[in-house]
Scaffold this motif. Sequence first.
Motif, PDB file in Angstrom:
ATOM      1  N   CYS A  57      71.459  56.163 126.047  1.00 18.31           N
ATOM      2  CA  CYS A  57      72.025  55.239 125.063  1.00 18.31           C
ATOM      3  C   CYS A  57      72.007  55.822 123.658  1.00 18.31           C
ATOM      4  CB  CYS A  57      71.290  53.901 125.087  1.00 18.31           C
ATOM      5  SG  CYS A  57      69.613  53.977 124.413  1.00 18.31           S
ATOM      6  N   HIS A  76      59.808  54.197 126.388  1.00 20.76           N
ATOM      7  CA  HIS A  76      60.495  53.670 127.564  1.00 20.76           C
ATOM      8  C   HIS A  76      59.923  52.320 127.995  1.00 20.76           C
ATOM      9  CE1 HIS A  76      63.561  56.422 128.871  1.00 20.76           C
ATOM     10  NE2 HIS A  76      62.762  57.454 128.725  1.00 20.76           N
ATOM     11  N   GLY A 129      65.821  51.367 124.864  1.00 21.80           N
ATOM     12  CA  GLY A 129      67.178  51.294 125.387  1.00 21.80           C
ATOM     13  C   GLY A 129      67.279  52.026 126.698  1.00 21.80           C
ATOM     14  N   ALA A 130      68.374  51.827 127.383  1.00 22.05           N
ATOM     15  CA  ALA A 130      68.587  52.469 128.679  1.00 22.05           C
ATOM     16  C   ALA A 130      68.772  53.973 128.504  1.00 22.05           C
ATOM     17  CB  ALA A 130      69.812  51.858 129.364  1.00 22.05           C
ATOM     18  N   ASN A 131      68.667  54.708 129.598  1.00 25.62           N
ATOM     19  CA  ASN A 131      68.885  56.154 129.555  1.00 25.62           C
ATOM     20  C   ASN A 131      70.272  56.469 129.000  1.00 25.62           C
ATOM     21  OD1 ASN A 131      66.390  56.612 130.667  1.00 25.62           O
ATOM     22  ND2 ASN A 131      67.158  56.887 132.754  1.00 25.62           N
ATOM     23  N   ARG A 179      72.234  50.188 122.470  1.00 25.15           N
ATOM     24  CA  ARG A 179      73.126  50.005 123.616  1.00 25.15           C
ATOM     25  C   ARG A 179      74.428  50.743 123.332  1.00 25.15           C
ATOM     26  NH1 ARG A 179      76.888  45.366 125.051  1.00 25.15           N
ATOM     27  NH2 ARG A 179      77.242  45.557 127.290  1.00 25.15           N
ATOM     28  N   VAL A 211      67.298  41.970 127.444  1.00 25.01           N
ATOM     29  CA  VAL A 211      66.970  42.821 128.587  1.00 25.01           C
ATOM     30  C   VAL A 211      68.170  42.930 129.532  1.00 25.01           C
ATOM     31  CG1 VAL A 211      65.480  43.079 130.609  1.00 25.01           C
ATOM     32  CG2 VAL A 211      64.504  42.342 128.424  1.00 25.01           C
ATOM     33  N   PHE A 255      69.683  46.556 129.512  1.00 22.60           N
ATOM     34  CA  PHE A 255      69.192  47.256 130.696  1.00 22.60           C
ATOM     35  C   PHE A 255      69.847  46.790 131.997  1.00 22.60           C
ATOM     36  CE2 PHE A 255      65.846  47.545 127.535  1.00 22.60           C
ATOM     37  CZ  PHE A 255      65.494  48.887 127.589  1.00 22.60           C
TER      38      PHE A 255
END
Length: 275
Positions: free
Chosen positions: A42, A200, A38-40, A216, A235, A239
């Motif tokens: 999250c 990551h 997942g994104a930073n 998310r 994605v 992201f």
Amino acid sequence: MTAPALVARRLRAGYGETAILQELDFAVPPARITAIVGANACGKSTLLRCLSRLLAPEAGEVLLDGRAIHRYPRRELARRMGLLPQSPLAPDGITVADLVSHGRHPHQGLLSRWTREDDLAVARALEATQTVDLAEREVDELSGGQRQRVWIAMALAQETGILLLDEPTTFLDISHQVEVLDLLVDLNRSRGTTIVMVLHDLNLAARYADHLVALRAGQVHVAGPPAEVLTESMVEAVFGLKSRVIADPTSGAPMMLPLGRHRRADAANTEELRP
């Protein structure tokens, strides 16, 4: 022996007034490798901290074999679940053998002594991680890849059914990343250890995991086999990145190719020169 089951239900957690996880439901397939992506910011590391009882949730619960995790005595939980946090720090001057021996502490009572079984557990951990030759060296003398193998050896010496790892490949070059992930696959296949790791790199996660979980905004966006989870729509949603997903020519796992916002200048110039 039946593999342990780890489940989170309607988990809400954060730091102070900042909420990170929001009504999150999460189930870990026993005896499999699960990768969380997942994104930073999250909630990946926050989720791992809740699963390991390092962070108490504001609401919801984590269950281990159907029992609320906060009801386990500390030593009993440490005998069932191991955690390798991000960038762990070793005491100055400690040798590899001594650090790996720390993994046996949950098996030591207040009055119990070191036993032959403890020796064998440490030896098995050193052998499994190919760190036997490093046993007498100080940890701070080792390379990044060697240190990471040693930390994993300490977790293995704990001999738990579940192993949680928070970004075990951070700061490692690609060869050491693959080395560490290969080791975890061997551990899972040979011992049936349930592994949950935060990664990551989407492509490494899809290649090495049996079960892929994309977070998310503090919730599970999608979870399942990598071939079903790593999609172009996922994605973009998770992201904010447009991509192409193809089959890895060597493993057959899905592989994500990011699409840049701009074409390379030389490619654009070449097109302009065409008749």
